[in-house]
Enzyme design. Structure first.
Site, PDB file in Angstrom:
ATOM      1  N   CYS A  12       0.868  -1.170   0.000  1.00  0.00           N
ATOM      2  CA  CYS A  12       0.000   0.000   0.000  1.00  0.00           C
ATOM      3  C   CYS A  12       0.910   1.228   0.000  1.00  0.00           C
ATOM      4  O   CYS A  12       2.132   1.115   0.113  1.00  0.00           O
ATOM      5  CB  CYS A  12      -0.914   0.014   1.225  1.00  0.00           C
ATOM      6  SG  CYS A  12      -0.038   0.216   2.800  1.00  0.00           S
ATOM      7  N   HIS A 124      -1.814  -4.719  18.458  1.00  0.00           N
ATOM      8  CA  HIS A 124      -1.238  -4.307  17.180  1.00  0.00           C
ATOM      9  C   HIS A 124      -0.514  -2.970  17.365  1.00  0.00           C
ATOM     10  O   HIS A 124      -1.036  -2.066  18.032  1.00  0.00           O
ATOM     11  CB  HIS A 124      -2.340  -4.174  16.124  1.00  0.00           C
ATOM     12  CG  HIS A 124      -1.810  -4.065  14.728  1.00  0.00           C
ATOM     13  ND1 HIS A 124      -1.345  -2.881  14.207  1.00  0.00           N
ATOM     14  CD2 HIS A 124      -1.671  -5.000  13.735  1.00  0.00           C
ATOM     15  CE1 HIS A 124      -0.934  -3.073  12.965  1.00  0.00           C
ATOM     16  NE2 HIS A 124      -1.125  -4.359  12.646  1.00  0.00           N
ATOM     17  N   GLU A 126      -0.127  -0.448  15.486  1.00  0.00           N
ATOM     18  CA  GLU A 126      -0.898   0.727  15.045  1.00  0.00           C
ATOM     19  C   GLU A 126      -1.873   1.175  16.125  1.00  0.00           C
ATOM     20  O   GLU A 126      -1.996   2.370  16.413  1.00  0.00           O
ATOM     21  CB  GLU A 126      -1.661   0.406  13.754  1.00  0.00           C
ATOM     22  CG  GLU A 126      -2.480   1.593  13.244  1.00  0.00           C
ATOM     23  CD  GLU A 126      -3.419   1.231  12.123  1.00  0.00           C
ATOM     24  OE1 GLU A 126      -4.587   1.659  12.163  1.00  0.00           O
ATOM     25  OE2 GLU A 126      -2.989   0.519  11.190  1.00  0.00           O
TER      26      GLU A 126
END
Length: 687
Positions: A12, A124, A126
């Site tokens: 991405c 996670h 993030e």
């Protein structure tokens, strides 16, 4: 055997940017290069970078102070930034722009008093990073069951998503949240590239015999791709490299689908595709080939829409916050419309009027705004579409509704559906305007009085419309005016002698004497400019264009009920207002005065009224005569309780200096005083 490769497979923007940042440093820097944690969740990429000297650290203290440290796409907490600064490291921030926006969003809403809920995996990186931007106070939910400990309340809730979760999970959890909280603000922060990748993989998995998902073992978005595809295709495999491919029976498997996580490099995907293709040299590979070899990078790039600055394109709204609208253009980066470029409407409510999924037409202003996003404008597209309507309005002399967006030298700029119109100061109103800022952020009705198509310049006037409206109103008013008629109007100005009122294109005067039944020193005691009032026509002169108005109402006249209220013989408490040689005027109530003749104050002869009374004194008096027609009431104080002046016998003896006997100075001072008086007498005699 047919091989179908998802166009959105692979890096991405955020991951590509992070890897590119490290590679650029390797080319230019000799200083140590560190990454905070693995730069991406792909062992092959991390191993490759390690072989070139890049060091992965899990704690800032592990890095030397003279090195460069790269923050990966997942982002970090504010505390990590501080540690980097304190350590003296050179920061290279490769946080994904979409993740950075979530950081700013939760920080803003946390400061506004919202409780933050993050939908995602609490372990996670993030999510850990996002939580740090709201002081680590967010509640993190990965399943509906995680919400069970939350109590229903009316507190303000702001919910955001880990960028790589599935749309299904987001909908499921936010639906459950709405049942617990009334005041909830949702921000679907799932990355558009993630959604696109998941949707495409899901669609492919419905039509193939086997599905292969390529990605790192610790990659969250790779795992989600696997979970989505597994629902539709039993033979779904998750692999890291071509070496992990399972045996394939090409006689039974006619179609194979391939997709990859956001952290999977193109060369790994390309290797898998080549391996699969070798199984069947006649197999169809739905990607670009170059010189007989598969050019995955080209295929990936060519799958995106081509756009240029100045293009008008269509896209789909994929999210928004209080300041921006996010649009999927089919391009490799998403578009962002700042709120001021979405609309000029002052009453626009983004949360009510912007809907995710709606198609929108926008103008491309900048391909890369510095954070990898495409900057867009909806307002300018609206302006292009509205230009023809404005030109027609000019030709037909029809009014145009606009909104004043800017004060400039000599006037203001108004916007009508995105079309900018200059309004000179003299045309903003039919009156002199000292400060044009009073019109800023206000609606205004204009007539286009000047049009230059070559320069695309428009000049508007509010004045001509106001004057035309006033002329029409004035004509109707003069045709219907008559003495005694009641009009509703607005106070336009105040003077020392009265108030001017617009009764429909005609200004009439309320004389100060007609404002109130009580004495008024200035009209501002009763009215202010802008007041809406009801007035009665007292007299008018059409030729001289003059109208006299009355504001006070008969029923408000205190004398209106005085005959019923005050009877001869009544004892009333009055306030002394003023004196005359023949008596004192007193107030029975606001607007009703009476007279106490000097002979009716005391039982003794008074030389003057002030010998017995003082202004403001309250006394009881008896009503002796009532003449309502002439607004006269006569009263007597002495018939209730005479107020006699002090007698000489009661007063203290005064010496020549005016002092009382108690104030006489000692003998030596008396002697001094007599000398002074003697001197005065002597000088008087001589003169």
């Amino acid at each position: 055997m047919e091989i179908i490769v998802a166009k959105s497979a692979g890096f991405c923007f955020g991951v590509n940017n992070a890897v590119k940042t490290v590679n650029n440093l390797l080319e230019k820097q000799k200083d140590p290069i560190y990454t905070y944690g693995p730069i991406i969740h792909n062992a092959q990429v991390v191993d490759f970078l390690t072989s070139r000297g890049v060091v992965k650290v899990d704690d800032i203290d592990e890095a030397d102070s003279n090195g460069h440290i790269v923050i990966r796409a997942h982002g970090v907490t504010p505390e990590i930034y501080k540690k980097i600064l304190d350590k003296g490291l050179i920061l290279e921030d490769a946080t994904c722009p979409y993740v950075k926006k979530i950081h700013n969003l939760v920080k803003e809403k946390c400061e506004e008093g919202y409780k933050i809920i993050i939908v995602g995996d609490k372990n996670h990186p993030e999510v850990i990073g996002i939580n740090g931007w709201c002081n680590n106070k967010a509640y993190i939910a990965d399943t509906v069951e995680d919400l069970e400990i939350l109590d229903e309340s009316d507190e303000k809730i702001c919910v955001v998503a880990q960028t790589t979760i599935t749309k299904e999970k987001w909908v499921e959890i936010t639906t459950a949240l709405k049942k617990k909280f009334e005041n909830i603000l949702e921000f679907d922060t799932i990355c558009s590239a993630t959604s696109k990748r998941q949707n495409e993989a899901e669609e492919i998995s419905k039509h193939v015999d086997m599905m292969v998902i390529i990605g790192g073992k610790s990659s969250s978005n790779t795992q989600k791709l696997y979970d989505i595809c597994k629902k539709h295709c039993n033979l779904t495999y998750k692999i890291e490299t071509s070496g992990d491919l399972p045996p394939v029976d090409i006689k039974k498997i006619k179609k194979i689908g391939i997709s990859a996580g956001a952290s999977t490099p193109d060369w790994v995907i390309e290797e898998v595709i080549k391996t699969m293709s070798e199984l069947n040299k006649q197999g169809k590979v739905d990607i670009v080939e170059k010189d007989g070899e598969i050019d995955f990078a080209n295929a990936f790039e060519n799958s995106f829409v081509r756009i240029q600055t100045g293009d008008t394109v269509k896209g789909k709204i994929i999210g928004f916050n209080s300041n921006e609208v996010f649009v999927d253009l089919g391009y490799k980066a998403d578009g962002i419309i700042p709120l001021e470029e979405y609309t000029d409407d002052p009453n626009f409510k983004i949360e009510k009027e912007v809907k995710v999924g709606d198609e929108i037409e926008v103008l491309v202003e900048t391909i890369n705004d510095g954070e990898g996003n495409v900057r867009l404008s909806k307002r300018k597209v609206d302006a292009i579409k509205s230009w023809d309507d404005i030109v027609k309005a000019y030709e037909n002399k029809t009014p145009v509704n606009a909104f004043v967006v800017e004060v400039v030298k000599g006037g203001v700029i108004a916007s009508s559906k995105g079309v900018r119109i200059f309004v000179p100061a003299s045309q903003v109103s039919d009156r002199y305007v000292k400060d044009l800022n009073e019109f800023l952020k206000r609606n205004i009705t204009l007539r286009i009085v000047e049009f230059n198509e070559k320069k695309r310049k428009l000049v508007g006037s509010a004045r001509v419309i106001i004057e035309e409206e006033k002329t029409a109103l004035a004509s109707n008013t003069w045709n219907s005016i008559e003495v005694g008629k009641v009009f509703k109007g607005s106070v336009k100005s105040l003077t020392d002698f009265g108030a001017f009122v617009d009764i429909g294109g005609v200004d009439g005067l309320i004389h100060i004497s007609e404002l109130s039944w009580t004495r008024v020193k200035h009209p501002s005691e009763v009215l202010k400019v802008g007041d809406n009032v009801e007035v009665t026509v007292i007299e008018f002169d059409k030729n001289k264009k003059k109208v006299s108005l009355g504001y006070r109402k008969i029923e408000d006249n205190p004398w209106y009920k005085a005959e019923e209220k005050y009877k001869v013989g009544d004892i009333v408490n009055v306030t002394v207002l003023r004196f005359a040689s023949f008596g004192a005027f007193v107030e029975l109530e606001k607007g009703v005065d009476g007279l106490v003749h000097i002979s009716q104050i005391s039982s003794k002869h008074l030389a003057k009224v002030e010998d017995a009374l003082e202004i403001g004194m309250k006394v009881d008096a008896k009503i002796v005569e009532v003449d309502i027609e002439n607004k006269k009431i006569s009263l007597s104080i002495k018939e209730v309780k005479p107020i006699d002046p002090p007698s000489k016998d009661d007063s203290e003896a005064k010496d020549a200096s005016g002092n009382s006997a108690d104030d006489v100075e000692p003998s030596e001072h008396k002697e001094d005083m007599s000398v002074t008086l003697g001197d005065i007498v002597s000088k008087t005699t001589e003169s």
